[in-house]
Design an enzyme around this catalytic site. Structure first.
Site, PDB file in Angstrom:
ATOM      1  CE  LYS A   1      35.471  24.027   8.602  1.00  0.00           C
ATOM      2  NZ  LYS A   1      35.880  24.376   9.971  1.00  0.00           N
TER       3      LYS A   1
ATOM      4  CB  SER B   1      32.690  21.831  14.633  1.00  0.00           C
ATOM      5  OG  SER B   1      32.778  20.977  13.502  1.00  0.00           O
TER       6      SER B   1
END
Length: 226
Positions: A95, A52
């Site tokens: 993230k 991701s």
């Protein structure tokens, strides 16, 4: 007068061997303790488990994280890559911090805008704003961010234009952050879930989002790519 002189007997080879062995063991124990201390409280190597964060971090990459920086500072900056753990999931995620406390954000398809007052834009220099991209939203002026780290090339724009989006099916298109709130996104925006979608593909509520707090930001990733 004859003085009595004591002559030290040479140590046996066996005794000397065990003394040297004890020194080596003590040194190895200290090194092990130091390694465990640094690994537990200072820095650690972490394995990236998902794709991701493409193209900047690949699956199975090993990254170095700083465990103490955020615990003793308020130095969370925009664009920092961090490891977070929302308590609702009990899973750690890699993230990027994109939105800080006080920000107003609007998402339009694959474009992301930072909205601030006109006075703010006149006094603050921003290097990641796309020129001639602004529009007004009531008293705020919104300007598009470049976000060059996003993997736009992972999908063919010609054949799948509808898939090129930074929004989430269960997320909002406008966010207002207050004190102590952060929004974190994945870089591969189309194939991931993050603050826009409560860190799950299926949220309980249609417009469910998840604001990250400072306590939920565990570690900072050391970036050697800049």
């Amino acid at each position: 007068m004859v003085e009595n002189i004591k002559i030290k007997e040479p140590e046996s080879k066996i005794k000397k061997f065990f003394l040297d062995l004890a020194d080596i063991i003590a040194f190895l124990v200290f090194i092990l303790w130091l390694f465990l201390f640094v690994k537990t409280f200072v820095v650690a190597l972490v394995l990236v488990k998902w794709h991701s964060m493409l193209p900047n971090y690949n699956e199975k990459d090993v990254i170095l994280v700083d465990k103490i920086y955020y615990k003793y500072t308020w130095g969370i900056k925009r664009w920092d890559v961090v490891v977070v753990m929302p308590p609702t999931t009990n899973v750690s995620y890699l993230k990027r911090v994109v939105w800080l406390p006080g920000d107003t954000i609007e998402i339009k398809s694959w474009s992301v805008y930072l909205c601030r007052t006109k006075d703010y834009w006149n006094t603050y220099t921003w290097n990641d704003i796309i020129n001639n991209s602004e529009y007004k939203d009531w008293e705020l002026v919104c300007k598009q961010l470049k976000e060059e780290y996003i993997a736009w090339k992972t999908v063919n724009l010609k054949w799948y234009p509808e898939k090129i989006t930074t929004t989430a099916p269960c997320g909002l298109d406008k966010f207002q952050l207050y004190s102590g709130q952060y929004l974190v996104f994945w870089d591969d925006r189309m194939y991931s879930t993050d603050s826009r979608c409560c860190f799950r593909w299926a949220c309980i509520w249609k417009n469910d989002i998840y604001y990250i707090t400072k306590d939920e930001i565990l570690w900072k990733v050391w970036n050697f790519k800049k």
